[in-house]
Design an enzyme around this catalytic site. Sequence first.
Site, PDB file in Angstrom:
ATOM      1  N   HIS A 209       0.802  -1.780  -0.069  1.00  0.00           N
ATOM      2  CA  HIS A 209      -0.077  -0.357   0.055  1.00  0.00           C
ATOM      3  C   HIS A 209       0.449   1.181   0.340  1.00  0.00           C
ATOM      4  O   HIS A 209       0.593   2.281  -1.113  1.00  0.00           O
ATOM      5  CB  HIS A 209      -0.817  -0.003   0.875  1.00  0.00           C
ATOM      6  CG  HIS A 209      -1.997   1.679   1.406  1.00  0.00           C
ATOM      7  ND1 HIS A 209      -2.964   0.725   1.077  1.00  0.00           N
ATOM      8  CD2 HIS A 209      -1.837   3.024   1.974  1.00  0.00           C
ATOM      9  CE1 HIS A 209      -3.503   2.761   1.330  1.00  0.00           C
ATOM     10  NE2 HIS A 209      -3.475   3.153   1.087  1.00  0.00           N
ATOM     11  N   GLU A 210       1.634   1.518   1.635  1.00  0.00           N
ATOM     12  CA  GLU A 210       2.636   2.589   1.544  1.00  0.00           C
ATOM     13  C   GLU A 210       3.669   2.642  -0.241  1.00  0.00           C
ATOM     14  O   GLU A 210       3.834   3.930  -0.645  1.00  0.00           O
ATOM     15  CB  GLU A 210       3.150   2.914   2.736  1.00  0.00           C
ATOM     16  CG  GLU A 210       2.824   2.394   3.877  1.00  0.00           C
ATOM     17  CD  GLU A 210       2.073   3.419   3.356  1.00  0.00           C
ATOM     18  OE1 GLU A 210       1.694   4.900   3.106  1.00  0.00           O
ATOM     19  OE2 GLU A 210       0.132   3.679   4.524  1.00  0.00           O
ATOM     20  N   HIS A 216       3.193   6.551  -6.648  1.00  0.00           N
ATOM     21  CA  HIS A 216       2.510   7.632  -7.054  1.00  0.00           C
ATOM     22  C   HIS A 216       3.968   8.934  -6.569  1.00  0.00           C
ATOM     23  O   HIS A 216       3.521  10.153  -7.502  1.00  0.00           O
ATOM     24  CB  HIS A 216       1.310   8.249  -5.870  1.00  0.00           C
ATOM     25  CG  HIS A 216       0.087   8.959  -6.996  1.00  0.00           C
ATOM     26  ND1 HIS A 216      -0.624   9.090  -5.948  1.00  0.00           N
ATOM     27  CD2 HIS A 216       0.568   8.818  -7.964  1.00  0.00           C
ATOM     28  CE1 HIS A 216      -1.538   9.937  -6.587  1.00  0.00           C
ATOM     29  NE2 HIS A 216      -1.101  10.400  -7.570  1.00  0.00           N
TER      30      HIS A 216
HETATM   31 ZN    ZN Z   1      -2.547   5.147   2.115  1.00  0.00          ZN
END
Ligand code: ZN
Length: 420
Positions: A209-210, A216
């Site tokens: 997730h991180e 991004h």
């Molecule tokens: Zn998040």
Amino acid sequence: MRETVQLRNEKAKLLGFESFAAFKLDDVMAKTTGAVDDLLTNVWGPAKARALEEAADLQDMAQSEGDNIEIAPWDWRYYSEKVRSAKHDLDEEEIKPYFQLDQMIDAAFYTATRLFGLTFKELQEQDVYHPDVRVFEVFDKNGDHLGIFIGDYFARASKRSGAWMSAFRSQQKLKGDIRPIIVNVMNFSKAPEGEQTLLTFDDARTLFHEFGHGLHGLMSNVTHPLVSGTSVARDFVELPSQLFEHWLAQPEILKKFARHYQTGEVIPEELLERLLAAANFNQGFATVEYLATAIVDMAIHKEDELDNLDPAQMEKKILEGIGMPKEIIMRHRIPHLLHAFAGDGYSAGYYSYLWSEVMDADAFEAFEETGDAFDPDTAAKLEKFIYAAGGSQDPAKAYMDFRGKMPSIEPLLKGRGLVN
Ligand SMILES: [Zn+2]
């Protein structure tokens, strides 16, 4: 609370909006209260149906234990734990040997290589703020410098809890070609010297997730720092991170990286199936308690009759209106809905967790439809319109450009096991 809601409403009216909710949604992806209401209503039906099935299971469990009660909200977690251990007998200690931290870091890097052609080189001689911290130079598909990625994985006394990504320096081109320095911070407990740090499946998912947020930031390719990397609308920012989690459970990744730390054996199919089945346990309950809060948050910020507003009465009326199951209470009742009332961050915004989940499920479906979880054409669009675009375009348009359509809720319902 009445005064807060009144002042918010007044502010929205001064700015020409019909309600505070309409004002808050104007510059996010959802855009209108109608779009949010549709989402919440469409998920509510299947979620409630599943929650009622779960309640029946709990009732049976209570009976079989000789407890002559009717399941009430305060009974849920107690009996649900009994049903869970009867249905999904899953021992964390059985799972952890297959999820070594170093292997999972490599798995996240490998996924980025397969999707976007990125490569990673550890910089051993770098001066860092703590000896546990690891630094990597990241290269794009042409082998050019993309940015620096810092991994700060272990818990220590001076660190706050949780897991997050942040940028020590954001990408921009306004003052030259400035590449980002991105950090992922976790709180895994470090194995003793000479031993491998092992993770739970949830920990591994958090790492993915991180790292999705990290990509991004790293892959950002915009001019203005204001819209760089993760500086996007609230209901869009979790898309790159939640989407990235999906690759962890891909057979190609697990076969390569989910290997026993002593024997090197790949995680057995049977164990994996039990693990994934257990993940959907109790999702009716989780979705219902969440949705009830999101629905009340939205309704109270759309309300116009505020002179005699009694938040507790209103909450009661809304829950009656949606037929809240009597065995479940809201995740946050209004008096402790800090998201919406301790500050302004998530007022008329609690829905956005689900909004992001609808998108990540639908976005991963774009890969599944091709029959290849790493389909190069889909990955190229994902890079261009989502991971590299930051907040430089309208989020709905960015999603349309990537997917060719707006997200539908079916992949989410399937993913949470709310439909068969
Ligand atoms: Zn998040």
